[in-house]
Scaffold this active site. Sequence first.
Site, PDB file in Angstrom:
ATOM      1  CE  LYS A  11       2.568   1.900  -2.118  1.00 24.54           C
ATOM      2  NZ  LYS A  11       3.996   1.661  -2.502  1.00 24.54           N
TER       3      LYS A  11
ATOM      4  CG  ASP B 252       9.829  -0.409  -2.372  1.00 20.29           C
ATOM      5  OD1 ASP B 252       9.477   0.445  -3.221  1.00 20.29           O
ATOM      6  OD2 ASP B 252      10.432  -1.444  -2.681  1.00 20.29           O
TER       7      ASP B 252
ATOM      8  CG  HIS C  25       4.407  11.067  -6.516  1.00 21.53           C
ATOM      9  ND1 HIS C  25       5.496  10.905  -5.676  1.00 21.53           N
ATOM     10  CD2 HIS C  25       4.449  12.357  -6.944  1.00 21.53           C
ATOM     11  CE1 HIS C  25       6.173  12.050  -5.615  1.00 21.53           C
ATOM     12  NE2 HIS C  25       5.555  12.935  -6.370  1.00 21.53           N
ATOM     13  CG  ASN C  26      -0.165   4.017  -5.616  1.00 23.02           C
ATOM     14  OD1 ASN C  26      -1.362   4.122  -5.418  1.00 23.02           O
ATOM     15  ND2 ASN C  26       0.379   2.905  -6.109  1.00 23.02           N
TER      16      ASN C  26
ATOM     17  CG  HIS D  14       1.505  -6.575   1.693  1.00 24.76           C
ATOM     18  ND1 HIS D  14       0.232  -6.729   1.203  1.00 24.76           N
ATOM     19  CD2 HIS D  14       2.099  -5.665   0.884  1.00 24.76           C
ATOM     20  CE1 HIS D  14       0.070  -5.960   0.140  1.00 24.76           C
ATOM     21  NE2 HIS D  14       1.170  -5.296  -0.069  1.00 24.76           N
TER      22      HIS D  14
END
Length: 223
Positions: free
Chosen positions: A24, A80, A20-21, A207
């Site tokens: 991202k 994550d 929900h970001n 990352h």
Amino acid sequence: MSTPMNAARRLSGKVVIATHNPGKLVEMRELLAPFGVAAVSAGELGLAEPEETGTTFAENAAIKAHAAAKASGLPALADDSGICVAALDGAPGIFSARWGGPSKDFPGAMARINDELNLRGVGPDDGRRGHFVSALVVAWPDGAEALFEGRVFGDLVWPPRGDRGFGYDPIFRPDGHELTFGEMDSDAKHSVDWDAAAQGGAGGLSHRARAFVTLAKALLQKA
């Protein structure tokens, strides 16, 4: 690092990004675009956010990916990720988002890191080391999954620098660079160098880009 459970599978068509970001989602769409994979977010589909009860980045990514795959009937990709500060014994780690609180107050979360470091006597000039971790999990509606991880190491700066990116980007300066992630444009931060990846290099700076390189090698084909 990658642990595909079924290397014969491929991602194609449409995939749900279990987030929900918005920040991202933008990054993941840009990474998937060269492979002709359309991405829709769990937020856009109105899917509920599952409770993240894992003790590692990989476990929490798997929880999110399986929940989205089951609810949507489509393959789902979950990330994550977080920042681990050496002098804070790896904190905030898997609690990186929670340090921002319900309102996602990352300026406050960055200030908390600075305060915690100062309490431990680690000032801005004392070599504040940290690293970002990204665990990407792809889950299919039948329960299969594949895990891919990436890390990038660097120094934490204070005060924060730059207003690009999201989360803790403005306080993280990756090794070998003068700019923080918050000062870098999107392409510099998470674009993928496929030639370098083919020769065994990391293939990217962030990352998430590094985790994505291993995912792409296993599950994607150029459009």
